[in-house]
Design a protein around this motif. Structure first.
Motif, PDB file in Angstrom:
ATOM      1  N   HIS A 547      29.530  13.546   6.320  1.00  0.00           N
ATOM      2  CA  HIS A 547      29.213  14.881   6.454  1.00  0.00           C
ATOM      3  C   HIS A 547      28.249  15.742   5.536  1.00  0.00           C
ATOM      4  O   HIS A 547      27.351  16.549   5.752  1.00  0.00           O
ATOM      5  N   ASN A 548      28.599  15.087   4.193  1.00  0.00           N
ATOM      6  CA  ASN A 548      27.743  15.467   3.097  1.00  0.00           C
ATOM      7  C   ASN A 548      26.755  14.625   2.647  1.00  0.00           C
ATOM      8  O   ASN A 548      25.874  15.121   2.115  1.00  0.00           O
ATOM      9  N   GLY A 549      26.619  13.481   3.208  1.00  0.00           N
ATOM     10  CA  GLY A 549      25.538  12.530   2.671  1.00  0.00           C
ATOM     11  C   GLY A 549      25.584  12.201   1.516  1.00  0.00           C
ATOM     12  O   GLY A 549      26.588  11.680   0.540  1.00  0.00           O
ATOM     13  N   THR A 737      23.981   8.275   4.062  1.00  0.00           N
ATOM     14  CA  THR A 737      23.178   9.588   4.395  1.00  0.00           C
ATOM     15  C   THR A 737      24.335  10.412   5.105  1.00  0.00           C
ATOM     16  O   THR A 737      25.350   9.971   5.166  1.00  0.00           O
ATOM     17  N   THR A 738      23.927  11.135   5.846  1.00  0.00           N
ATOM     18  CA  THR A 738      24.590  12.290   6.650  1.00  0.00           C
ATOM     19  C   THR A 738      24.620  11.407   8.061  1.00  0.00           C
ATOM     20  O   THR A 738      23.818  11.473   8.520  1.00  0.00           O
ATOM     21  N   THR A 739      25.654  11.055   8.349  1.00  0.00           N
ATOM     22  CA  THR A 739      25.832   9.950   9.398  1.00  0.00           C
ATOM     23  C   THR A 739      27.329   9.920   9.902  1.00  0.00           C
ATOM     24  O   THR A 739      28.092  10.733   9.353  1.00  0.00           O
ATOM     25  N   THR A 740      27.690   9.066  10.808  1.00  0.00           N
ATOM     26  CA  THR A 740      28.854   9.142  11.483  1.00  0.00           C
ATOM     27  C   THR A 740      29.763   8.126  10.524  1.00  0.00           C
ATOM     28  O   THR A 740      29.183   7.204   9.853  1.00  0.00           O
ATOM     29  N   PRO A 741      31.157   8.238  10.439  1.00  0.00           N
ATOM     30  CA  PRO A 741      31.942   7.477   9.590  1.00  0.00           C
ATOM     31  C   PRO A 741      31.626   5.777   9.813  1.00  0.00           C
ATOM     32  O   PRO A 741      31.516   5.022   8.849  1.00  0.00           O
ATOM     33  N   PHE A 742      31.762   5.666  10.927  1.00  0.00           N
ATOM     34  CA  PHE A 742      31.534   3.889  11.346  1.00  0.00           C
ATOM     35  C   PHE A 742      29.991   3.631  11.044  1.00  0.00           C
ATOM     36  O   PHE A 742      29.918   2.348  10.410  1.00  0.00           O
ATOM     37  N   ASP A 743      28.833   4.273  11.153  1.00  0.00           N
ATOM     38  CA  ASP A 743      27.719   4.122  10.576  1.00  0.00           C
ATOM     39  C   ASP A 743      27.634   3.630   9.235  1.00  0.00           C
ATOM     40  O   ASP A 743      26.738   3.017   8.829  1.00  0.00           O
ATOM     41  N   MET A 744      28.555   4.576   8.200  1.00  0.00           N
ATOM     42  CA  MET A 744      28.545   4.176   6.953  1.00  0.00           C
ATOM     43  C   MET A 744      29.001   2.780   6.739  1.00  0.00           C
ATOM     44  O   MET A 744      28.394   1.988   5.870  1.00  0.00           O
ATOM     45  N   THR A 745      29.849   2.114   7.639  1.00  0.00           N
ATOM     46  CA  THR A 745      30.325   0.970   7.181  1.00  0.00           C
ATOM     47  C   THR A 745      29.244  -0.192   7.776  1.00  0.00           C
ATOM     48  O   THR A 745      28.995  -0.989   7.191  1.00  0.00           O
TER      49      THR A 745
END
Ligand SMILES: Cc1ncc(C[n+]2csc(CCOP(=O)(O)OP(=O)(O)O)c2C)c(N)n1
Length: 805
Positions: A547-549, A737-745
């Motif tokens: 959420h913070n990016g 970036t500010t994105t979804t949790p799974f997108d981070m992985t």
């Protein structure tokens, strides 16, 4: 505490004492001056001399050290203050410690300990005689000797002052919950230009006069730093006054270089400051206090840099300028003129009056020292392990989460730690504090507010929650303050935790490093008792700052702690609540370590029940049979390893995909809690044996390692293990970036689908269906890419993923 107060500081006679202190008679000033001269003499001796310590013969080049190292400029100011505070202690019985912000004035503080006798008590070779004085001189800044700063080897020090900026944070931390302690904190005007120091004046807004001790800041405006003027030195004095007044201080000023006039004036301002401190404390402790923040005294001392040193060298003014910062006379061995100036300078202190025939300080100087533990160089507060009492810890099992089957239910793990800390607060009302930059609630540790407010001495409004002067949860939006306060608290023997966002732990990373160095060096000094460990909790981590990016995504502190020596550095990555509880209990009991704990605050899958967690954490790493499919065989097709909560979930999910979609493919899942177990035993005391390493990772099978931090850390740790090249590491690769949790992985190529493909790509044996599974993973990643953009959340199959219970 065994201190003997020569004149116990009681309530009734403090006024009288302060008045008497303010007007010393001639004999007292002569004594203070003699001590100061002796200290200055010893300071210069340490910088220059390797022979002829008492100048009993004419000075020759052979008496001069080959390498001239040390800092003269700040030293006479430091020792003047020390001399006068010692007088104050003798007259009042005040418990005090001395923190030299300009810690490069090390020889002055070493000299103080020597004159007070404590140095020889600790280091008998440095005896109070001619031979001991010579050793004192020769050891300073020499190979095999002592460092040039007010370092760990200096009795009475809790503050090396090497990296400038932290003197006030250490002082404020030291006096918290130490009502009888006065911390004298000398702030350099160069130091005052640093960010941490500028932020640290605010400490005064968190000190409660009824239950905490006091800090007396002494801003030493000697006008110069290494090679130029200082901002505060050159500012209009009215502006400096206004700045410090604005921070909440009662500014008392003293200026000059005339002697003995300066002694009288400094004695007067010190007495005034002490009287004001006692008046504030007595009022607060006698119930005569309206609860508003007191205006604590602060002294501005304007005295020349290098005071009493050679005025000019080679026709250029030295004293009172930046040129006196280090070694004012550099060519003493080869330049007869410099040698002559040095001899005149040393003799100007009249050493024959200060030391007797044997070379010991004369009685006048000895008598200037306070008694026993009241000597600042012998204060048990500055050897805090002596005062440490174990925490009264509740049974951490009482906070356990029920886990009937692994990876089936979610919980906020740090909430459980918050509950445990709540009860630690209740059981330890004078020796435990949580330090956090405004995120205690955000980090799900808010249970502590059930029993303690946040400490705050400024105005409180009806809208404020859990805020007040009696609070002991320390929240200030400054990682430097939080970190430094905890260090000061730890070094004076008390326990705590610094909880912060993972990315912003890098703000104070340098403090982590510096404190680690302190702990490392203190391990070699048997007289330094071990202190409670520095516990750092990193929550709000890289993987879940979706959420913070990007600015909030950075697991760098792990990397920093890995650079520290194995005898103090510990890194824990508990995957769930029960492991976190077990790790925290261990850390709260430990001594003299830097314990880094990394776990996110968001709801996360829970894997182990409390008994399994205890066993797993005790080993530091283990096989999760329930997650893999190798059934204990010694030849899995692939080892899936993980360290860190989010990547553990991805690993368990990847193993599940392989179980369901590639039957016959044998996986083994290994989870690592204690990162240092991966090291070889010769590299870290927690390093697991080769036998256990092979039991977990085999010695030939490829390992896909999903790691919370930067991948290079794992390569560094497994270096030297059998066939270390077989470790393929996925971790944080600065994709955020500010994105979804799974997108981070996914962005960091550490998603379950990436791990499955890695497993297939690296397995020695490829069962039927592997190519199709890889294809499916690619399709899932493509689907994810369009899904998140369209739906702005993760696909249900990853968002709601859990193992069937
Ligand atoms: C954070 C940090 N930056 C730079 C230095 C290098 N340094 C050592 S002493 C010094 C000047 C210090 O000036 P001041 O605090 O006024 O002390 P004093 O004049 O009393 O020596 C500097 C810049 C340091 N030790 N720490």
């Amino acid at each position: 505490m065994t201190a003997t107060a020569q004149h116990p500081a009681g309530t009734s006679n403090d006024d009288q004492l302060a008045r008497a202190l303010a007007t010393p008679d001639e004999a007292e000033i002569a004594q203070v001056d003699a001590w100061w001269r002796a200290n200055n003499y010893l300071t210069i001796g340490q910088i220059y001399l390797q022979g002829n310590p008492l100048l009993r013969e004419p000075l020759t080049p052979a008496h001069i050290k080959p390498r001239l190292l040390g800092h003269w400029g700040t030293s006479p100011g430091l020792s003047l203050i020390y001399a006068h505070v010692s007088r104050l202690i003798r007259r009042t019985g005040q418990q005090a410690i001395y923190l030299a912000g300009p810690g490069h004035g090390g020889p002055a503080l070493v000299a103080a300990g020597y004159l007070e006798g404590s140095y020889s008590e600790i280091y008998p070779r440095i005896s109070q005689d001619e031979a001991g004085m010579l050793r004192l001189f020769r050891q300073f800044s020499s190979p095999g000797g002592i460092p040039s700063h007010v370092s760990v080897t200096t009795p009475g020090s809790i503050h090396e002052g090497g990296e400038l900026g932290y003197v006030l944070v250490h002082a404020f931390g030291a006096v918290m919950d130490n009502p009888d302690l006065l911390a004298i904190a000398v702030v350099g005007d160069g130091e005052a230009e640093t960010g941490p120091l500028e932020g640290s004046w605010k400490g005064v807004s968190f000190i409660n006069p009824a239950r905490d001790g006091a800090v007396l800041p002494i801003l030493h405006l000697n006008d110069a730093k290494i090679s130029g003027p200082t901002v505060l030195g050159r500012k209009d004095p009215a502006e400096v006054r206004a700045l410090l007044h604005g921070h909440g201080y009662d500014v008392i000023e003293v200026e000059g270089s005339d002697l003995p006039g300066m002694h009288y004036r400094f004695a007067a301002v010190l007495a005034e400051a002490w009287g004001k401190i006692k008046a504030i404390q007595n009022a607060a402790r006698d119930g005569d206090w309206d609860g508003t923040r007191p205006r604590w005294p602060l002294i501005i001392l304007r005295s020349p840099k290098g005071w009493t040193g050679p005025d000019k060298v080679d026709g250029i003014t030295v004293t009172g300028t930046w040129r006196s910062h280090q070694v004012p006379l550099s060519g003493v061995r080869d330049n007869p003129e410099h040698l002559a100036i040095l001899e005149t300078w040393l003799r100007s202190y009249r050493p024959e009056e200060l030391f007797d025939d044997a070379g010991a300080p004369v009685d006048l100087i000895r008598d200037q020292a306070p008694d026993g533990d009241l000597r600042m160089s012998a204060s048990p507060y500055a050897n805090g392990g002596l005062l440490t009492q174990d925490l009264d810890l509740p049974d951490f099992r009482d906070y356990a989460i029920e886990v009937a089957s692994p990876a089936a239910k979610h919980a906020e793990s740090t909430r459980k730690l918050g509950e445990m800390m709540r009860d630690i607060y209740t059981r330890n009302t004078d020796r435990f504090r949580l330090f956090c930059p405004d995120e205690t609630n955000s980090n799900r540790l808010g249970a502590v507010f059930e029993v303690s407010d946040r400490a705050f001495m400024e105005r409180v409004t009806p809208e404020d929650v859990a805020l007040g002067r009696d609070g002991r949860v320390m929240e200030v939006l400054s990682e430097h303050n939080c970190h430094g306060w905890l260090e000061g608290y730890n070094l004076t023997g008390r326990h705590g935790m610094f909880a912060t966002y993972e990315a912003f732990a890098m703000v104070s990373a340098s403090q982590t490093v510096q404190h680690g160095k302190w702990l490392q060096e203190s391990r070699h000094l048997p007289w330094r008792a071990k202190v409670p460990s520095l516990n750092i909790l990193l929550t709000s981590t890289a993987w879940r700052n979706d959420h913070n990016g990007f600015s909030h995504q950075g697991p760098g502190l792990i990397q920093v702690v890995l650079t520290q020596r194995g005898d103090i550095a510990r890194v824990y990555l508990p995957p769930d609540a029960n492991c976190l509880l077990s790790v925290a209990d261990h850390c709260f009991r430990s001594r003299s370590y830097v314990n880094l704990i990394v776990i996110d605050k968001q709801p996360q899958l829970q894997y182990l029940n409390i008994d399994q967690a205890i066993e797993h954490c005790a080993r530091g790493a283990g096989i999760w049979d329930w997650a893999g499919t190798d059934d204990g065989s010694s030849d899995p097709d692939i080892v899936l390893a993980c360290a860190g909560d989010v990547v553990t979930m991805e690993t368990v999910a990847a193993a599940q995909i392989l179980k369901e979609r590639l039957p016959g493919f044998k996986t083994r899942v290994v989870n690592v809690v204690d990162l240092m177990t991966l090291s070889r035993p010769k590299d870290h005391p927690h390093g697991m044996s080769n036998t256990y390493f092979n039991e977990l990772f085999t010695d030939t099978v490829d390992v896909i390692f999903a790691f919370h931090g930067y991948p290079g850390a794992i390569h560094q740790l497994v270096h030297g293990r059998p066939d270390a090249d077989r470790f393929r590491v996925r971790g944080f690769i600065e994709q955020g970036t500010t994105t979804t949790p799974f997108d981070m992985t996914v962005r960091n190529k550490a998603s379950r689908y990436h791990l499955v493909m890695d497993a297939i790509n690296n397995a020695k044996r490829l069962p039927r269906g592997a190519t199709e599974l890889k294809q499916w993973c690619e399709e899932q990643l493509a689907k994810h890419e369009t899904y998140v953009v369209e739906h702005l959340e993760d696909m249900p199959e990853v968002r709601d993923w859990a193992l069937p219970s």
